[in-house]
Design a protein around this motif. Structure first.
Motif, PDB file in Angstrom:
ATOM      1  N   GLU A 183      19.468 -14.307   3.320  1.00  0.00           N
ATOM      2  CA  GLU A 183      18.117 -14.042   3.818  1.00  0.00           C
ATOM      3  C   GLU A 183      17.188 -13.759   2.639  1.00  0.00           C
ATOM      4  N   LEU A 184      16.009 -14.362   2.664  1.00  0.00           N
ATOM      5  CA  LEU A 184      15.031 -14.165   1.586  1.00  0.00           C
ATOM      6  C   LEU A 184      14.340 -12.821   1.763  1.00  0.00           C
ATOM      7  N   SER A 185      13.975 -12.201   0.629  1.00  0.00           N
ATOM      8  CA  SER A 185      13.385 -10.860   0.696  1.00  0.00           C
ATOM      9  C   SER A 185      11.862 -10.879   0.826  1.00  0.00           C
ATOM     10  N   VAL A 186      11.209 -11.981   0.473  1.00  0.00           N
ATOM     11  CA  VAL A 186       9.752 -12.028   0.525  1.00  0.00           C
ATOM     12  C   VAL A 186       9.248 -13.200   1.365  1.00  0.00           C
ATOM     13  N   VAL A 187       9.788 -14.390   1.143  1.00  0.00           N
ATOM     14  CA  VAL A 187       9.330 -15.588   1.842  1.00  0.00           C
ATOM     15  C   VAL A 187       9.538 -15.406   3.340  1.00  0.00           C
ATOM     16  N   GLY A 188       8.476 -15.640   4.116  1.00  0.00           N
ATOM     17  CA  GLY A 188       8.544 -15.523   5.549  1.00  0.00           C
ATOM     18  C   GLY A 188       8.422 -14.105   6.073  1.00  0.00           C
ATOM     19  N   LYS A 189       8.170 -13.157   5.195  1.00  0.00           N
ATOM     20  CA  LYS A 189       8.050 -11.750   5.577  1.00  0.00           C
ATOM     21  C   LYS A 189       6.601 -11.293   5.421  1.00  0.00           C
ATOM     22  N   SER A 190       6.212 -10.311   6.213  1.00  0.00           N
ATOM     23  CA  SER A 190       4.901  -9.683   6.039  1.00  0.00           C
ATOM     24  C   SER A 190       4.950  -8.810   4.797  1.00  0.00           C
ATOM     25  N   VAL A 191       3.971  -8.958   3.956  1.00  0.00           N
ATOM     26  CA  VAL A 191       3.906  -8.172   2.728  1.00  0.00           C
ATOM     27  C   VAL A 191       2.673  -7.279   2.813  1.00  0.00           C
ATOM     28  N   ILE A 192       2.843  -6.026   2.530  1.00  0.00           N
ATOM     29  CA  ILE A 192       1.726  -5.080   2.561  1.00  0.00           C
ATOM     30  C   ILE A 192       0.886  -5.257   1.307  1.00  0.00           C
ATOM     31  N   ASN A 193      -0.406  -5.454   1.506  1.00  0.00           N
ATOM     32  CA  ASN A 193      -1.339  -5.549   0.393  1.00  0.00           C
ATOM     33  C   ASN A 193      -1.756  -4.128   0.031  1.00  0.00           C
ATOM     34  N   VAL A 194      -1.245  -3.615  -1.086  1.00  0.00           N
ATOM     35  CA  VAL A 194      -1.416  -2.204  -1.423  1.00  0.00           C
ATOM     36  C   VAL A 194      -2.869  -1.817  -1.709  1.00  0.00           C
ATOM     37  N   ASP A 195      -3.718  -2.762  -2.073  1.00  0.00           N
ATOM     38  CA  ASP A 195      -5.108  -2.415  -2.374  1.00  0.00           C
ATOM     39  C   ASP A 195      -6.080  -2.835  -1.270  1.00  0.00           C
ATOM     40  N   PHE A 225      -6.949  -1.428   1.624  1.00  0.00           N
ATOM     41  CA  PHE A 225      -7.820  -0.367   2.110  1.00  0.00           C
ATOM     42  C   PHE A 225      -8.960  -0.100   1.125  1.00  0.00           C
ATOM     43  N   ASP A 226      -8.632  -0.021  -0.162  1.00  0.00           N
ATOM     44  CA  ASP A 226      -9.672   0.203  -1.171  1.00  0.00           C
ATOM     45  C   ASP A 226     -10.686  -0.935  -1.194  1.00  0.00           C
ATOM     46  N   LYS A 227     -10.241  -2.163  -1.004  1.00  0.00           N
ATOM     47  CA  LYS A 227     -11.158  -3.310  -1.008  1.00  0.00           C
ATOM     48  C   LYS A 227     -12.107  -3.288   0.183  1.00  0.00           C
ATOM     49  N   VAL A 228     -11.591  -3.046   1.365  1.00  0.00           N
ATOM     50  CA  VAL A 228     -12.451  -3.087   2.547  1.00  0.00           C
ATOM     51  C   VAL A 228     -13.366  -1.872   2.657  1.00  0.00           C
ATOM     52  N   THR A 229     -13.036  -0.783   1.987  1.00  0.00           N
ATOM     53  CA  THR A 229     -13.895   0.406   2.014  1.00  0.00           C
ATOM     54  C   THR A 229     -14.844   0.472   0.826  1.00  0.00           C
ATOM     55  N   GLY A 230     -14.731  -0.500  -0.101  1.00  0.00           N
ATOM     56  CA  GLY A 230     -15.619  -0.526  -1.262  1.00  0.00           C
ATOM     57  C   GLY A 230     -15.205   0.394  -2.385  1.00  0.00           C
ATOM     58  N   LYS A 231     -14.015   0.942  -2.314  1.00  0.00           N
ATOM     59  CA  LYS A 231     -13.547   1.868  -3.350  1.00  0.00           C
ATOM     60  C   LYS A 231     -12.803   1.164  -4.484  1.00  0.00           C
TER      61      LYS A 231
END
Length: 116
Positions: free
Chosen positions: A3-15, A17-23
């Motif tokens: 089983e692949l660890s990244v391909v086909g999986k949802s990946v959390i974009n760590v930044d 929240f900061d991007k959408v809030t303007g921070k």
């Protein structure tokens, strides 16, 4: 098959929240960089197929915080290009199209380069 660890999986974009809030901080913003970093701005030609008669850099050069003002006269004859090496870094004697770079200002703060 393993089983692949990244391909086909949802990946959390760590930044996200900061991007959408303007921070989020971007490299183009003041406050990002290293001590002694300079900010630059290019001056582009508003004309196509025009001869450069004169570019007066004296006023910009005298401004506090401005470290350098360069025109095509200050750059080497070296040419570059996407398919054909036919363009100067800054136009020397003639601009070929609207948006050709004709001068550059380097200053201590972004406010200084915005004034040119």
């Amino acid at each position: 098959m393993a089983e692949l660890s990244v391909v086909g999986k949802s990946v959390i974009n760590v930044d996200a929240f900061d991007k959408v809030t303007g921070k989020a901080k971007y490299a183009s913003e003041e406050g990002i960089g290293v001590p002694g970093m300079l900010y630059g701005k290019l001056l582009y030609s508003p004309y196509a197929h025009a001869k450069i008669l004169n570019i007066d850099t004296s006023k910009a050069s005298r401004m506090k915080g401005v470290r350098a003002v360069l025109t095509g006269k200050d750059t080497p004859e070296h040419r570059t290009g996407w398919m054909v090496d036919d363009r100067h870094i800054l136009c020397h004697e003639r601009v070929r199209f609207v948006g050709d770079a004709v001068a550059v200002v380097a200053a201590d703060t972004i406010e200084r380069v915005k004034r040119h």
